[in-house]
Each structure stands twice: as structure tokens, then as C-alpha cells.
Design an enzyme around this catalytic site. Sequence first.
Site, PDB file in Angstrom:
ATOM      1  N   GLU A  19     -56.425   4.327 -14.082  1.00  0.00           N
ATOM      2  CA  GLU A  19     -56.685   5.362 -12.676  1.00  0.00           C
ATOM      3  C   GLU A  19     -56.044   3.913 -11.504  1.00  0.00           C
ATOM      4  O   GLU A  19     -56.420   2.888 -11.122  1.00  0.00           O
ATOM      5  CB  GLU A  19     -57.966   5.373 -12.567  1.00  0.00           C
ATOM      6  CG  GLU A  19     -58.053   6.329 -11.132  1.00  0.00           C
ATOM      7  CD  GLU A  19     -59.031   7.170 -10.457  1.00  0.00           C
ATOM      8  OE1 GLU A  19     -60.139   6.044 -10.709  1.00  0.00           O
ATOM      9  OE2 GLU A  19     -59.750   8.029 -10.149  1.00  0.00           O
ATOM     10  N   ASP A  76     -56.445   5.836  -7.259  1.00  0.00           N
ATOM     11  CA  ASP A  76     -56.764   6.151  -5.886  1.00  0.00           C
ATOM     12  C   ASP A  76     -55.431   6.096  -4.736  1.00  0.00           C
ATOM     13  O   ASP A  76     -55.861   5.115  -4.710  1.00  0.00           O
ATOM     14  CB  ASP A  76     -58.407   6.115  -5.583  1.00  0.00           C
ATOM     15  CG  ASP A  76     -59.129   7.023  -6.457  1.00  0.00           C
ATOM     16  OD1 ASP A  76     -58.902   7.861  -7.063  1.00  0.00           O
ATOM     17  OD2 ASP A  76     -59.773   6.011  -6.652  1.00  0.00           O
ATOM     18  N   HIS A 107     -61.863   3.442 -14.738  1.00  0.00           N
ATOM     19  CA  HIS A 107     -61.756   4.202 -14.310  1.00  0.00           C
ATOM     20  C   HIS A 107     -62.044   3.162 -12.299  1.00  0.00           C
ATOM     21  O   HIS A 107     -62.972   1.203 -12.381  1.00  0.00           O
ATOM     22  CB  HIS A 107     -63.459   4.751 -13.980  1.00  0.00           C
ATOM     23  CG  HIS A 107     -63.505   5.469 -12.270  1.00  0.00           C
ATOM     24  ND1 HIS A 107     -65.201   4.632 -11.512  1.00  0.00           N
ATOM     25  CD2 HIS A 107     -63.062   6.273 -11.994  1.00  0.00           C
ATOM     26  CE1 HIS A 107     -65.089   5.174 -10.490  1.00  0.00           C
ATOM     27  NE2 HIS A 107     -63.863   6.455 -10.797  1.00  0.00           N
ATOM     28  N   HIS A 116     -60.076   3.687  -3.369  1.00  0.00           N
ATOM     29  CA  HIS A 116     -60.394   4.285  -2.971  1.00  0.00           C
ATOM     30  C   HIS A 116     -61.356   5.964  -2.075  1.00  0.00           C
ATOM     31  O   HIS A 116     -61.542   7.553  -2.445  1.00  0.00           O
ATOM     32  CB  HIS A 116     -61.887   3.965  -4.130  1.00  0.00           C
ATOM     33  CG  HIS A 116     -63.289   5.384  -4.421  1.00  0.00           C
ATOM     34  ND1 HIS A 116     -63.802   5.862  -3.204  1.00  0.00           N
ATOM     35  CD2 HIS A 116     -62.972   6.309  -5.206  1.00  0.00           C
ATOM     36  CE1 HIS A 116     -64.793   7.284  -4.082  1.00  0.00           C
ATOM     37  NE2 HIS A 116     -63.955   6.955  -5.123  1.00  0.00           N
TER      38      HIS A 116
HETATM   39 CA    CA Z   1     -61.334   8.784  -8.496  1.00  0.00          CA
END
Ligand code: CA
Length: 338
Positions: A56, A58, A29, A71
Site C-alpha cells: 500500500e 498513501d 498496510h 499517511h
Molecule cells: Ca491507507
Amino acid sequence: MRRIFLASLMVSILITSSLSAADKIVIAHRGASGYLPEHTLEAKALAYGMGADYIEQDLVLTRDDHLIVLHDITLDRTTDVASQFPERIRDDGRFYAIDFSLEEIRKLNVSESFQIRDGEKVQGYENRFPIGSSSFRIPTFEEEIQLIQGLNKSTGGDIGIYPEIKQPEFHREAGRDISTAVINMLKRYGYTTKQDKVFLQTFSFSELEIIKQEILPQAGIDIKLVQLIGGGSSYAWMLEADGMNKLAIFADGIGPEKTLVIGRSSTQSELEITPLVERAHAAGLQVHPYTYRLDPGQVPSYASDFSDLLQKHYFEAGVDGLFTDFPDRAVKFLESTR
Ligand code: CA
């Protein structure tokens, strides 16, 4: 005779558990964000080295239409934008990534997430990487894909990416089509089929429909899509009996907030496993909840420790993967079950 039966039973138990554990995945994450500032290439390289299956990203757009890995749509929480570009503040007191060129974004120093209290930066997770130490930058999506694909080449690995389109409606209001930009980048780097190691995620169901019905066909590719599910009322229909079947028209998986899998009022003796995983699996959807953290106060009281939390979600609730800030711990946990 009895001994042989026991031995064969043991073997079948071992095979069963190893098969199920082998299919389960760990998603880093925002990288190994429990150890290094989130969404930096350093945090991604560490996650890679820790053996995460997917890493991940974003994604938001800059003023000059570069995809960056961040993010928030604002820069306030993780950079020194307020001291470098004080005049660029909007009326709401925030600094928006979309107001900055990539060249300007590259000048920003990234740190562990913080809040300002009495004029001082106070980091959100006090046990994490110290603010003001070392030097970190915001990467572009392309740089991050190159990092992961480069590591796949140099290590012989096959680690996937797990990009999220952040606030697509905000981008559309600003006249930008972030989803098309993301999909064009994925296509350029060879992520074009459901067999490729990518899951594309978003909280916006309307955007998911646009991606599935318009953008992917236009690009001539078809990749795995994930509908994120938060706790708000706009997601309530997804949790109803036929909600997962409706999602399965567009998505290959869901990413629910973890309290939607095991209820908040669970205790160590009474676990409240919701129907969510069962319904999702019946509809053919994979389930990848978020976010599993071992910082103080982040392990729910129904779990005795972080490993027990992972055990309950992976094996009692039966999720297929999970997002964690501590990918090394989830990788070791799954290894211990094989
Ligand atoms: Ca996310």
C-alpha cells in the site's frame, strides 16, 4: 468402498480449500509497518520479501506538486519536522506536507508514529521499531513504484501496488488535482488496465465518481477502483441493501473497516457476521477490510489469537483480502490453509 469415499471427500475438501485460499490476498498496510516505520522504502522492501501480494501507498502532494508516500496530510506524527522547521507551523499547530517542497521533505527524519507527552516522544505501538534508531526518509510515489517494479524484475515476482488518494477535497481546496497526478503516474509506469496489478483506493465517493467518469477516460486507461468505507454516518447508505449495487457502478471492490464485517459485540461462541460481504459479492465487488494488527490489545476478544482473527475474516466472513501491518503472518496463515 467407504475408504474410497472418504479419500475422495478429503481430496474434494482439499481442492475446495486450496482454490479459495489461493485467490485470497494479503495487502501490506503502509508496508510491513508492524516491524519498520510506516511508508518507508525499508518497510516496503520488507513487505515484499515477506510475500505480500500488494503493497500500500498513501499519497499526498508537496508544495511543488510531487506525490509523496505519507499517511497524513500533515508531517507531525511520523517526522522531526517540528524541530527542523519550527517556523512552518500553521495556526492549528500542525505542519502540512503541502507547505513544503520535495527538497525540504527529503531532509526530514521518519520514525515510528508518536505523540508528544510531557515534551517527550512516546511511540503509539511500544513494541514496534524504536524511535531514534537508524535512518529513514519519506519516499516519492515514483521511487516506491520503481522499488517494487525493480524487485519484480530482480526476483521474477509480480507484486502489485495499492495506492490511496488522501483527502482529495483538501487538495482541491488548495487548488490541486491529486487524482489526475496519481493516474498520470500510474499510466507512466504501465498500470493501464484492470488486469494490471493495481487497486486505486479512496474514502471519497465523490472523488471516485470523478475518477471513473472523467479522469480515467481522459487518460485513456481503466484500472480497478476501491471505495474505502469507514464507520461514520456519511458511509451509512453504502451499507444498506442496495448500497453495494450503487458502488459497483464505479468500484471493483470495497475496503471496509473490519468491524463492518464482523460486529464489535461478537463473542467467541457467537460471531456477528454482517450482510456486507454477501451484498458486496452479489454486486460483483471484492472485499478488502482494514486493519489487522497483533500488537497488544489489537486482536478483538471474539478471536482467540491473530491467526483465529484471520481465519474468521478470510474463511467465515469470506473476505477476499485484507490490510495488515504484519503481512508475514497473513501470508503464513494462508499458506497453512492451502
Ligand atoms: Ca491507507
